[in-house]
Design an enzyme around this catalytic site. Structure first.
Site, PDB file in Angstrom:
ATOM      1  N   SER A 185       0.816  -1.204   0.000  1.00  8.21           N
ATOM      2  CA  SER A 185       0.000   0.000   0.000  1.00  8.21           C
ATOM      3  C   SER A 185       0.861   1.272   0.000  1.00  8.21           C
ATOM      4  O   SER A 185       1.674   1.421  -0.890  1.00  8.21           O
ATOM      5  CB  SER A 185      -0.954  -0.062   1.201  1.00  8.21           C
ATOM      6  N   TRP A 276     -10.215   0.243  -4.450  1.00  7.86           N
ATOM      7  CA  TRP A 276      -9.578   1.540  -4.165  1.00  7.86           C
ATOM      8  C   TRP A 276      -8.210   1.631  -4.846  1.00  7.86           C
ATOM      9  O   TRP A 276      -7.839   2.658  -5.396  1.00  7.86           O
ATOM     10  CB  TRP A 276      -9.467   1.703  -2.646  1.00  7.86           C
ATOM     11  N   HIS A 324      -7.473  -5.944   0.445  1.00  5.54           N
ATOM     12  CA  HIS A 324      -6.250  -5.168   0.602  1.00  5.54           C
ATOM     13  C   HIS A 324      -5.437  -5.715   1.784  1.00  5.54           C
ATOM     14  O   HIS A 324      -5.812  -5.529   2.948  1.00  5.54           O
ATOM     15  CB  HIS A 324      -6.722  -3.732   0.889  1.00  5.54           C
TER      16      HIS A 324
HETATM   17  C1  GCU Z   1      -5.336   4.755   2.054  1.00  7.80           C
HETATM   18  C2  GCU Z   1      -4.821   5.535   0.865  1.00  7.80           C
HETATM   19  C3  GCU Z   1      -4.073   4.648  -0.108  1.00  7.80           C
HETATM   20  C4  GCU Z   1      -2.993   3.857   0.617  1.00  7.80           C
HETATM   21  C5  GCU Z   1      -3.614   3.112   1.771  1.00  7.80           C
HETATM   22  C6  GCU Z   1      -2.623   2.368   2.665  1.00  7.80           C
HETATM   23  O1  GCU Z   1      -6.342   3.873   1.651  1.00  7.80           O
HETATM   24  O2  GCU Z   1      -5.922   6.170   0.265  1.00  7.80           O
HETATM   25  O3  GCU Z   1      -3.474   5.425  -1.117  1.00  7.80           O
HETATM   26  O4  GCU Z   1      -2.331   2.999  -0.267  1.00  7.80           O
HETATM   27  O5  GCU Z   1      -4.274   4.044   2.632  1.00  7.80           O
HETATM   28  O6  GCU Z   1      -1.452   2.702   2.706  1.00  7.80           O
HETATM   29  O7  GCU Z   1      -3.083   1.438   3.362  1.00  7.80           O
END
Ligand code: GCU
Length: 342
Positions: A185, A276, A324
């Site tokens: 992420s 997302w 995720h």
């Molecule tokens: C949020 C953010 C993402 C990121 C994520 C994370 O959802 O919007 O861009 O990748 O956090 O780091 O878990």
């Protein structure tokens, strides 16, 4: 089919690596901080008793850097198989110090013959808009940033470079030709930047990094530049904000980031239910970056299935079912990718 999907995105063409890096730093991540004026490492060995039943040793290392004339220290953990090396290794940018961790199945990595050097990102700089603490506190006078000054992602990426400096001191155990950097992420975005800006990394792995990571911004159905700049403006340089609701004006898109890793190896991982991060935009980003990689991106001319791994090219992609998360499946595919290209 894929060429039509790419055409719809109307992406700026790739350029030479140095130009890609110049644009990415100027427009999105900010300038990478320089290497420290000096650096040394102190090692506390065998910090976890009977670790992995004796198959590995875990050391806690403290990097002691001098940045702008002032000391900066941060800890990281180094877990190396006791079997004779040198071993391929991961530098894992993680959310926690735990070893193992829900995102880091250490014993499985050891059993696969890999060492892992892991850092908790907030030990380098906090994940917020405070630019007076940690590494940020040594770089910005009073915490105020200019338009091209680095955001937090660049600072975290800098720490991966320091950990790689340390790995070089253990070349008998760590195979420097097989150094990989990985993260999930926001830390997947960070891993890609760390590899793009340091050719010592042979492999980069981004897990579910999405917007401003491995996903194209143009045409995304997931997080947009507006979304990310509203919630996390401090991850980026100030210049990035000008592209809120204005992606078409960007002189780059995220295929620049992948292409800046070429001709080394990059693997992009998606989770099928992670809308997302937008798996389709991550996949198309690999397609768009393909011309930079020797042999291109050998994939079928269709979108991938929700459980498919395309690992034969130096740019690779995989998608797995689920949410995720940096899962064991992701690690197994990363290991397979590194084996194929070693
Ligand atoms: C949020 C953010 C993402 C990121 C994520 C994370 O959802 O919007 O861009 O990748 O956090 O780091 O878990």
């Amino acid at each position: 089919m894929l060429s039509a999907l790419l055409e719809e995105r109307a992406l700026p063409p790739l350029r030479a690596r140095e130009e890609l890096l110049e644009i990415l730093q100027r427009e999105i991540y900010g300038r990478m901080p320089a290497a420290p004026e000096s650096e040394e490492f102190t090692v506390e060995t065998k910090v976890i008793w009977r670790f992995c039943a004796g198959k590995a040793v875990c050391d806690r290392v403290t990097a002691r850097c001098v940045v702008n004339g002032r000391p900066f220290t941060f800890p990281f953990l180094v877990t190396v198989p006791t079997a004779p090396g040198p071993h391929p290794f991961f530098i894992h940018l993680n959310f926690r110090q735990d070893n193992p961790d829900r995102y880091m199945p250490t014993e499985e990595l050891i059993d696969a013959g890999f060492a892992v050097l892991s850092v908790c990102y907030e030990d380098v700089s906090s994940d917020n808009d405070d630019f007076t603490d940690g590494l940020a506190g040594l770089l910005f006078d009073g915490g105020v940033r200019g338009p091209e000054d680095p955001g937090k992602i660049a600072l975290w990426a800098w720490s991966a470079h320091r950990i790689l400096d340390y790995a070089q001191t253990r070349a008998d155990q760590l195979d420097l030709r097989r150094a990989a950097v990985c993260g999930h992420s926001r830390l997947g975005k960070t891993a890609l930047l760390a590899a793009a800006t340091d050719t010592r990394f042979a492999f980069a792995y981004s897990n579910d990094s999405g917007c401003s990571g491995a996903a194209l911004a143009r045409g995304t159905t997931g997080e947009t530049v507006r979304d990310i700049c509203e919630r996390f403006p401090f991850w980026f340089c100030e210049n990035y904000k000008q592209y809120v609701d204005n992606e078409a004006a960007m002189p780059f898109d995220q295929h620049f980031l992948l292409a800046a890793i070429a001709p080394r190896c990059a693997l992009v991982g998606s989770a099928a239910a992670d809308d997302w991060a937008d798996p389709v935009s991550e996949f198309l980003c690999c397609c768009a970056a393909a011309p930079a990689f020797p042999g291109g991106f050998p994939c079928p001319d269709r979108l991938p299935g929700e459980d498919e791994a395309i690992l034969d090219g130096r740019i690779g992609y995989h998608c797995r079912p689920g949410l995720h998360y940096f899962s064991r499946t992701d690690w197994q595919r990363l290991i397979e990718f590194i084996r194929r290209h070693s």
